[in-house]
Design a protein around this motif. Structure first.
Motif, PDB file in Angstrom:
ATOM      1  N   VAL A  37       0.836  -1.203   0.000  1.00  0.00           N
ATOM      2  CA  VAL A  37       0.000   0.000   0.000  1.00  0.00           C
ATOM      3  C   VAL A  37       0.869   1.251   0.000  1.00  0.00           C
ATOM      4  O   VAL A  37       0.603   2.218  -0.731  1.00  0.00           O
ATOM      5  CB  VAL A  37      -0.947  -0.003   1.223  1.00  0.00           C
ATOM      6  N   LEU A  38       1.928   1.232   0.808  1.00  0.00           N
ATOM      7  CA  LEU A  38       2.841   2.377   0.847  1.00  0.00           C
ATOM      8  C   LEU A  38       3.513   2.588  -0.508  1.00  0.00           C
ATOM      9  O   LEU A  38       3.658   3.728  -0.968  1.00  0.00           O
ATOM     10  CB  LEU A  38       3.890   2.157   1.936  1.00  0.00           C
ATOM     11  N   ALA A  39       3.906   1.493  -1.152  1.00  0.00           N
ATOM     12  CA  ALA A  39       4.545   1.603  -2.460  1.00  0.00           C
ATOM     13  C   ALA A  39       3.583   2.187  -3.496  1.00  0.00           C
ATOM     14  O   ALA A  39       3.978   3.018  -4.329  1.00  0.00           O
ATOM     15  CB  ALA A  39       5.036   0.230  -2.918  1.00  0.00           C
ATOM     16  N   VAL A  40       2.320   1.778  -3.453  1.00  0.00           N
ATOM     17  CA  VAL A  40       1.330   2.315  -4.401  1.00  0.00           C
ATOM     18  C   VAL A  40       1.121   3.805  -4.171  1.00  0.00           C
ATOM     19  O   VAL A  40       1.131   4.607  -5.123  1.00  0.00           O
ATOM     20  CB  VAL A  40       0.000   1.546  -4.265  1.00  0.00           C
ATOM     21  N   ALA A  41       0.957   4.190  -2.910  1.00  0.00           N
ATOM     22  CA  ALA A  41       0.727   5.604  -2.607  1.00  0.00           C
ATOM     23  C   ALA A  41       1.931   6.467  -2.977  1.00  0.00           C
ATOM     24  O   ALA A  41       1.794   7.524  -3.608  1.00  0.00           O
ATOM     25  CB  ALA A  41       0.400   5.763  -1.121  1.00  0.00           C
ATOM     26  N   ALA A  42       3.128   5.989  -2.619  1.00  0.00           N
ATOM     27  CA  ALA A  42       4.336   6.761  -2.914  1.00  0.00           C
ATOM     28  C   ALA A  42       4.579   6.838  -4.418  1.00  0.00           C
ATOM     29  O   ALA A  42       4.953   7.898  -4.956  1.00  0.00           O
ATOM     30  CB  ALA A  42       5.538   6.126  -2.215  1.00  0.00           C
ATOM     31  N   GLY A  43       4.378   5.730  -5.126  1.00  0.00           N
ATOM     32  CA  GLY A  43       4.602   5.726  -6.562  1.00  0.00           C
ATOM     33  C   GLY A  43       3.637   6.635  -7.294  1.00  0.00           C
ATOM     34  O   GLY A  43       4.029   7.362  -8.226  1.00  0.00           O
ATOM     35  N   ALA A  44       2.366   6.610  -6.895  1.00  0.00           N
ATOM     36  CA  ALA A  44       1.379   7.483  -7.538  1.00  0.00           C
ATOM     37  C   ALA A  44       1.704   8.951  -7.291  1.00  0.00           C
ATOM     38  O   ALA A  44       1.679   9.776  -8.215  1.00  0.00           O
ATOM     39  CB  ALA A  44      -0.020   7.143  -7.024  1.00  0.00           C
ATOM     40  N   ALA A  45       2.019   9.294  -6.036  1.00  0.00           N
ATOM     41  CA  ALA A  45       2.330  10.689  -5.708  1.00  0.00           C
ATOM     42  C   ALA A  45       3.584  11.159  -6.427  1.00  0.00           C
ATOM     43  O   ALA A  45       3.627  12.273  -6.979  1.00  0.00           O
ATOM     44  CB  ALA A  45       2.500  10.833  -4.192  1.00  0.00           C
ATOM     45  N   ALA A  46       4.611  10.317  -6.467  1.00  0.00           N
ATOM     46  CA  ALA A  46       5.870  10.705  -7.104  1.00  0.00           C
ATOM     47  C   ALA A  46       5.700  10.893  -8.605  1.00  0.00           C
ATOM     48  O   ALA A  46       6.210  11.855  -9.192  1.00  0.00           O
ATOM     49  CB  ALA A  46       6.940   9.657  -6.819  1.00  0.00           C
ATOM     50  N   SER A  47       4.998   9.980  -9.253  1.00  0.00           N
ATOM     51  CA  SER A  47       4.835  10.087 -10.711  1.00  0.00           C
ATOM     52  C   SER A  47       4.054  11.340 -11.087  1.00  0.00           C
ATOM     53  O   SER A  47       4.417  12.040 -12.049  1.00  0.00           O
ATOM     54  CB  SER A  47       4.143   8.840 -11.247  1.00  0.00           C
ATOM     55  N   LEU A  48       2.997  11.651 -10.344  1.00  0.00           N
ATOM     56  CA  LEU A  48       2.204  12.833 -10.671  1.00  0.00           C
ATOM     57  C   LEU A  48       2.959  14.119 -10.352  1.00  0.00           C
ATOM     58  O   LEU A  48       2.875  15.110 -11.096  1.00  0.00           O
ATOM     59  CB  LEU A  48       0.880  12.792  -9.913  1.00  0.00           C
ATOM     60  N   ALA A  49       3.721  14.115  -9.268  1.00  0.00           N
ATOM     61  CA  ALA A  49       4.491  15.312  -8.916  1.00  0.00           C
ATOM     62  C   ALA A  49       5.594  15.583  -9.941  1.00  0.00           C
ATOM     63  O   ALA A  49       5.816  16.720 -10.370  1.00  0.00           O
ATOM     64  CB  ALA A  49       5.090  15.155  -7.524  1.00  0.00           C
ATOM     65  N   LEU A  50       6.287  14.530 -10.360  1.00  0.00           N
ATOM     66  CA  LEU A  50       7.373  14.697 -11.329  1.00  0.00           C
ATOM     67  C   LEU A  50       6.853  15.046 -12.722  1.00  0.00           C
ATOM     68  O   LEU A  50       7.558  15.671 -13.514  1.00  0.00           O
ATOM     69  CB  LEU A  50       8.205  13.422 -11.393  1.00  0.00           C
ATOM     70  N   MET A  51       5.611  14.654 -13.014  1.00  0.00           N
ATOM     71  CA  MET A  51       5.053  14.935 -14.333  1.00  0.00           C
ATOM     72  C   MET A  51       4.870  16.434 -14.545  1.00  0.00           C
ATOM     73  O   MET A  51       4.855  16.914 -15.690  1.00  0.00           O
ATOM     74  CB  MET A  51       3.704  14.211 -14.492  1.00  0.00           C
ATOM     75  N   ARG A  52       4.762  17.194 -13.472  1.00  0.00           N
ATOM     76  CA  ARG A  52       4.600  18.645 -13.605  1.00  0.00           C
ATOM     77  C   ARG A  52       5.795  19.288 -14.294  1.00  0.00           C
ATOM     78  O   ARG A  52       5.651  20.314 -14.969  1.00  0.00           O
ATOM     79  CB  ARG A  52       4.435  19.281 -12.218  1.00  0.00           C
TER      80      ARG A  52
END
Length: 540
Positions: free
Chosen positions: A517-532
């Motif tokens: 669950v932590l990996a899913v949350a961190a991966g989703a947040a990181a990918s969307l933040a870096l996409m900016r």
């Protein structure tokens, strides 16, 4: 330098990383298979028990090879030869479509065709490129088997059978690229043909005639309709037949020649299978970006959901059959426990094993959905969308959301089918809870690959397709085959599929749930933040 040499060199430079991973992974599986057999089935009696169980249970033959004896080499061929051939087939089909219909769809083929290379030379270069890749795969696989000390003749035959299967599916991929107008459609067609051929092989083996000593099987005529069965009919380390290898080679060459001939009969960007005509006006449901993503990916999601439903119904209708066999052959239970990680009743173990396979199917569906973003970016079609008020983060988030929804759909189809199986067989009511826990666990495991694919897309866009599928492949090898190959427990625990929750008595052992669950949350947040901060990366 001739045009052919230039084109071949370009393909090798473009594919060297992907092919290295495919080929090295296949050779590594061959080498690890020996260690797994010698550790888990060290005695002749152990191997004979497993073969007797396989011959008595058609389901085991669906996921293993053709039994040809109980020696170490024969047992290794029984365990892994279909999977070696499967890896070669997947490598070859993706290669064929990528360099034909994929390049044509991206506009690269038109530029090459306008040079002295002409229309046929790029396809011929792709054929040679694919054949060379399979020759290298066969050579390294043979060396891996020889390094274990197995007989030379059987090692060469087994490796050649895998390579010949790859060449057969190279031809299938080339033909599909001529028939279907899009690379996505061509890849989908080849994958369905591959799955059908793998199942036909299993049905042919399951309906065959076992030997009196229950150590070998003679396949039924149905098996000869599948290239995978041709590979098994070589019977490595037993008869060492070379004839079936030429069947695979012949099919690949004939289909490759047919694809070259068909290419000269059509216009660029045309196909022999007409696309479905679109609506004159879009439905109201297409008024949002995420609805567009769903429209583009819904067909493949439905296909994966059907596969999930089949997996679910098998998980709960075959427990009784396996239970009867394991009563006479306890080694069957031991093998299933190694794969599934569950230690409850045998029916629970069977469900866990099948739902591990379900998690892999759901992860593949998620990867295919998110990878669509990279395909749209490479073709330049996303630029028109991002010219509207839709931003890059929203666009990527829509693919992640649809990918997550796809995982839920595939798993839900499996859970419902499994519950129907429990109801139809009047099985223990406790299995409903076991199925629900296994299903929810695989939702989280598959979602890890949704966000990993998004993260790879943001960080290394041009490696998205190859790296995303490689991650799924590595996790599958470690999670499903690591325990059978005798690898340390920590290597299997790297795979998200192997650490999902299981029912433990009256409670639930969450195992690695919170880390997932932590990996899913961190991966989703990181990918969307870096996409900016990332610009579009067009091109292949």
């Amino acid at each position: 330098m001739s045009a052919f040499a230039v084109l071949l060199r370009q393909r090798i430079r473009r594919d060297w990383l992907q092919l290295t991973l495919w080929i090295a992974g296949t050779a590594a599986m061959a080498f690890a298979g020996y260690a797994g057999v010698t550790r888990s089935y060290a005695t002749l009696e152990d191997r004979q028990n497993i073969l007797a169980a396989a011959l008595a249970n058609p389901v085991i033959l669906m996921f293993r090879g053709l039994p040809s004896g109980s020696s170490e080499g024969q047992f290794i061929a029984f365990q892994i030869l279909p999977w070696l051939a499967l890896l070669a087939a997947l490598m070859s089909t993706f290669l064929a479509v990528r360099h034909t219909r994929g390049d044509e769809e991206a506009g690269r083929s038109e530029l090459v065709w306008s040079t002295p290379a002409g229309r046929r030379m790029p396809t011929i270069a792709t054929i040679v490129h694919g054949i060379l890749a399979n020759v290298v795969l066969a050579a390294l696989t043979a060396l891996a088997l020889l390094a274990t000390g197995l007989p030379a003749a059987g090692s060469v035959i087994a490796a050649a059978a895998a390579g010949a299967t790859g060449i057969a599916f190279l031809g299938i991929g080339l033909l599909a690229a001529q028939l279907i107008r899009t690379a996505r459609g061509a890849n989908s067609l080849t994958v369905w043909v591959l799955v059908a051929a793998f199942l036909i092989r299993g049905v042919g083996n399951a309906t065959g005639t076992p030997s009196d000593d229950l150590s070998s099987m003679t396949s039924s005529g149905v098996a000869w309709l599948s290239p995978f069965a041709w590979a098994e009919q070589t019977r490595p380390y037993d008869a060492d037949l070379i004839g079936p290898v030429f069947l695979g080679l012949g099919l690949g060459v004939v289909l490759a020649a047919a694809s070259v001939a068909l290419q000269s009969l059509r216009d660029i960007d045309a196909s022999f299978v007409a696309e479905r005509r679109g609506r004159a006006a879009a439905r109201p449901a297409l008024a949002s970006p995420h609805a567009l993503v769903w429209r583009l990916t819904s067909g493949s999601i439905v296909g994966w959901a059907i596969g999930g439903a089949v997996t679910g119904i098998l998980a709960t209708t075959l427990g009784g059959v396996v239970d009867q066999i394991s009563a006479e052959n306890p080694a069957v239970t031991e093998v299933l426990e190694k794969i599934g990680g569950a230690t409850g009743g045998l029916e629970q173990v069977v469900i866990t094993v099948f739902f591990t396979l379900l998690g892999i199917l759901a992860a593949c569906c998620a990867v295919q959905t998110v990878v669509r973003a990279r395909q749209e970016e490479a073709r330049g079609t996303v630029e028109a969308l991002l010219a509207t008020p839709v931003g890059r983060v929203r666009w990527l988030a829509d693919h992640v959301i649809v990918g997550t929804a796809a995982v839920l759909i595939v798993v839900a189809a499996a859970v419902l089918a499994a519950w129907i199986g429990i109801w139809s067989t009047d099985a223990d009511g406790a299995l409903y809870r076991i199925v629900a826990v296994a299903g929810l666990g695989q939702v989280v495991a598959a979602s890890v690959f949704t966000v990993l694919t998004a993260l790879v897309f943001v960080l290394v866009p041009r490696a998205t397709i190859g790296l995303a599928w490689t991650l799924v492949l590595v996790a599958t090898m470690l999670g499903m085959f690591g325990p059978l190959f005798g690898l340390p427990e920590w290597t299997a625990n790297i795979s998200p599929f192997a650490v999902t929750p299981v029912v433990d008595g009256d409670g639930v052992d969450v195992r690695g749930l919170w880390w997932l669950v932590l990996a899913v949350a961190a991966g989703a947040a990181a990918s969307l933040a870096l996409m900016r901060r990332r610009e579009l990366a067009a091109g292949g």
